[in-house]
Design a protein around this motif. Structure first.
Motif, PDB file in Angstrom:
ATOM      1  N   GLY A  27       0.830  -1.202   0.000  1.00 45.25           N
ATOM      2  CA  GLY A  27       0.000   0.000   0.000  1.00 45.25           C
ATOM      3  C   GLY A  27       0.863   1.251   0.000  1.00 45.25           C
ATOM      4  N   ALA A  28       0.412   2.305  -0.693  1.00 46.50           N
ATOM      5  CA  ALA A  28       1.277   3.462  -0.897  1.00 46.50           C
ATOM      6  C   ALA A  28       0.459   4.669  -1.340  1.00 46.50           C
ATOM      7  N   PHE A  29       1.169   5.772  -1.597  1.00 47.06           N
ATOM      8  CA  PHE A  29       0.637   6.924  -2.309  1.00 47.06           C
ATOM      9  C   PHE A  29       1.309   7.017  -3.671  1.00 47.06           C
ATOM     10  N   ILE A  30       0.575   7.527  -4.643  1.00 48.01           N
ATOM     11  CA  ILE A  30       1.150   7.927  -5.926  1.00 48.01           C
ATOM     12  C   ILE A  30       0.804   9.400  -6.119  1.00 48.01           C
ATOM     13  N   ILE A  31       1.809  10.211  -6.379  1.00 52.53           N
ATOM     14  CA  ILE A  31       1.631  11.641  -6.594  1.00 52.53           C
ATOM     15  C   ILE A  31       1.933  11.950  -8.058  1.00 52.53           C
ATOM     16  N   VAL A  32       1.020  12.634  -8.728  1.00 57.74           N
ATOM     17  CA  VAL A  32       1.216  12.999 -10.126  1.00 57.74           C
ATOM     18  C   VAL A  32       1.121  14.517 -10.250  1.00 57.74           C
ATOM     19  N   ASP A  33       2.152  15.115 -10.826  1.00 62.51           N
ATOM     20  CA  ASP A  33       2.179  16.557 -11.064  1.00 62.51           C
ATOM     21  C   ASP A  33       1.326  16.858 -12.297  1.00 62.51           C
ATOM     22  N   MET A  34       0.285  17.685 -12.118  1.00 62.19           N
ATOM     23  CA  MET A  34      -0.623  17.969 -13.235  1.00 62.19           C
ATOM     24  C   MET A  34       0.059  18.702 -14.386  1.00 62.19           C
ATOM     25  N   LYS A  35       1.070  19.504 -14.084  1.00 64.10           N
ATOM     26  CA  LYS A  35       1.734  20.276 -15.141  1.00 64.10           C
ATOM     27  C   LYS A  35       2.684  19.413 -15.951  1.00 64.10           C
ATOM     28  N   THR A  36       3.526  18.671 -15.261  1.00 69.68           N
ATOM     29  CA  THR A  36       4.586  17.928 -15.945  1.00 69.68           C
ATOM     30  C   THR A  36       4.235  16.475 -16.235  1.00 69.68           C
ATOM     31  N   GLY A  37       3.262  15.936 -15.501  1.00 70.66           N
ATOM     32  CA  GLY A  37       2.931  14.522 -15.627  1.00 70.66           C
ATOM     33  C   GLY A  37       3.855  13.610 -14.845  1.00 70.66           C
ATOM     34  N   LYS A  38       4.849  14.165 -14.162  1.00 67.63           N
ATOM     35  CA  LYS A  38       5.777  13.350 -13.381  1.00 67.63           C
ATOM     36  C   LYS A  38       5.038  12.636 -12.257  1.00 67.63           C
ATOM     37  N   ALA A  39       5.323  11.337 -12.102  1.00 67.66           N
ATOM     38  CA  ALA A  39       4.673  10.534 -11.070  1.00 67.66           C
ATOM     39  C   ALA A  39       5.710   9.998 -10.093  1.00 67.66           C
ATOM     40  N   ARG A  40       5.326   9.965  -8.823  1.00 66.59           N
ATOM     41  CA  ARG A  40       6.203   9.414  -7.779  1.00 66.59           C
ATOM     42  C   ARG A  40       5.396   8.475  -6.891  1.00 66.59           C
ATOM     43  N   ARG A  41       6.084   7.461  -6.354  1.00 63.81           N
ATOM     44  CA  ARG A  41       5.469   6.523  -5.411  1.00 63.81           C
ATOM     45  C   ARG A  41       6.049   6.785  -4.032  1.00 63.81           C
ATOM     46  N   LEU A  42       5.173   6.980  -3.045  1.00 63.99           N
ATOM     47  CA  LEU A  42       5.612   7.388  -1.712  1.00 63.99           C
ATOM     48  C   LEU A  42       5.064   6.470  -0.635  1.00 63.99           C
ATOM     49  N   LEU A  43       5.815   6.372   0.459  1.00 63.50           N
ATOM     50  CA  LEU A  43       5.354   5.755   1.709  1.00 63.50           C
ATOM     51  C   LEU A  43       4.811   4.341   1.504  1.00 63.50           C
ATOM     52  N   GLU A  44       5.426   3.615   0.575  1.00 62.02           N
ATOM     53  CA  GLU A  44       4.988   2.233   0.350  1.00 62.02           C
ATOM     54  C   GLU A  44       5.290   1.371   1.569  1.00 62.02           C
ATOM     55  N   GLY A  45       4.293   0.615   2.005  1.00 67.65           N
ATOM     56  CA  GLY A  45       4.479  -0.334   3.095  1.00 67.65           C
ATOM     57  C   GLY A  45       4.862   0.291   4.412  1.00 67.65           C
ATOM     58  N   THR A  46       4.472   1.536   4.624  1.00 68.53           N
ATOM     59  CA  THR A  46       4.800   2.213   5.883  1.00 68.53           C
ATOM     60  C   THR A  46       3.598   2.159   6.826  1.00 68.53           C
TER      61      THR A  46
END
Length: 354
Positions: A160-179
């Motif tokens: 389980g995690a967060f995914i953050i997507v920047d609306m301007k650039t489309g860059k995606a990051r995965r955060l806090l997985e398994g925390t």
């Protein structure tokens, strides 16, 4: 505190029934319902639009977007999370688990009836056991904030995690997985005395329900199987300069909760949760963080999404009957028609665009 021993605050109204399970619900600017057919049941049409007056439904945004093909991937594979924004765009979170296509967020402009934009989520961000389930569409700060349950392709919730997507650039990051706040707790889902289990193993679901307050100041969230709602300042969560250890320190334990699916909020900060085990929607009151039963109905079997309709002033909630699906019942689908869409009046005006 006993979560079950509270009195109802209001009454549930059956707004409509359907022949297939409804997952999450959102709305057009004119108040029509746009809803996902719950992907658990592999529906032919992934997303539908229901005219609020006639209650007649049709594929959304059209039939072509609900039809898989091999020539391109401009179609919806399987969708649960669905949200509208203040600009009249309906954003659909495609987990893409039924077809060999990339997970993506598809935005359809309901004012122009045209595709707004597609944000693709790379495999590095959506690994094998990922299951991006629901999201906040933060038009103020410019981010999609996605809750990932971590139960895709046989996953056990530990990713389980967060995914953050920047609306301007489309860059995606995965955060806090398994925390600690995205992992499920060992609080199995038990409905009418029966454990939600696959081949005798309790299904424990990670980061699931998610919402933001009226000003997008805080993100509220929690694992489906868990006893706590957590919150973090939005600008902290999306800040790339923080390490995961620093982020974790900024997370607050906000309140108690039952095992829940969807999450919504009103303008005073009262949080509405679909309580899976008790055929109900509960509310966490902002004034004292106590948990009260908002509505309850015997036909509210597996209440899933809960969303506010800014046109008529009601909160809407689906009853998806997921626990009656074949995988949880020795291969036999025990779900029964009709499937219900309920609505109720929140304590105060809800927050529309999340």
């Amino acid at each position: 505190m006993s979560i079950q021993a509270q009195n109802k605050i209001t009454e549930a109204e059956v707004f409509a029934t359907t022949d297939q399970a409804v997952g999450n619900i959102t709305f057009t600017n004119t108040g029509d319902l746009v809803y996902s057919h719950h992907p658990f049941f592999s529906p032919e049409n992934r997303v539908m639009l229901m005219d609020a007056k006639t209650k007649i439904s049709q594929p959304f945004p059209n039939k072509a977007w609900n039809t898989p093909r091999t020539t391109d991937d401009n179609y919806l594979s399987n969708v649960l999370g669905i949200r509208n924004d203040k600009n009249g765009i309906v954003w659909m979170l495609d987990m893409a688990q039924r077809d060999n296509v990339s997970p993506k967020i598809v935005g359809w402009n309901t004012k122009t009836n045209q595709l707004e934009r597609i944000y693709y989520l790379p495999k590095s961000i959506v690994p094998e056991h990922a299951q991006p389930n629901d999201m906040v569409v933060d038009t103020k700060n410019g981010y999609f904030i996605i809750a990932d349950e971590g139960i895709g392709n046989g996953g056990d919730g530990t990713s389980g995690a967060f995914i953050i997507v920047d609306m301007k650039t489309g860059k995606a990051r995965r955060l806090l997985e398994g925390t600690r706040t995205t992992l499920p707790e060992k609080t199995p889902t038990v409905i009418n005395g029966k454990h939600l289990a696959v081949k005798g193993v309790d299904l424990l679901v990670g980061n699931d329900g998610i919402t933001a307050d009226a000003n997008f100041e805080y993100i509220y969230y929690g694992p489906l199987n868990g006893t706590k709602i957590y919150r973090i300042k939005t600008l902290d969560l999306v800040n790339e300069n923080f390490t995961e250890i620093e982020l974790d320190r900024k997370i607050e334990t906000y309140s108690e909760k039952p095992n829940n699916g969807g999450m919504s909020i009103d303008t005073e900060g009262n949080i509405y949760l679909t309580a899976l085990e008790s055929n109900s929607v509960v509310v966490v009151l902002a004034k004292d963080k106590s948990v009260k039963t908002m509505i309850k109905d015997p036909n509210m079997v597996w209440p899933d999404g809960v969303s506010y309709n800014h046109v008529d002033g009601y909160m809407y909630v689906s009853a998806a009957q997921v626990n009656r699906g074949a995988v949880f019942n020795q291969g036999k689908d025990l779900s029964t028609k009709p499937f219900y869409i309920f609505r109720f009046k929140p304590i105060v005006e809800g927050v529309s665009f999340r």
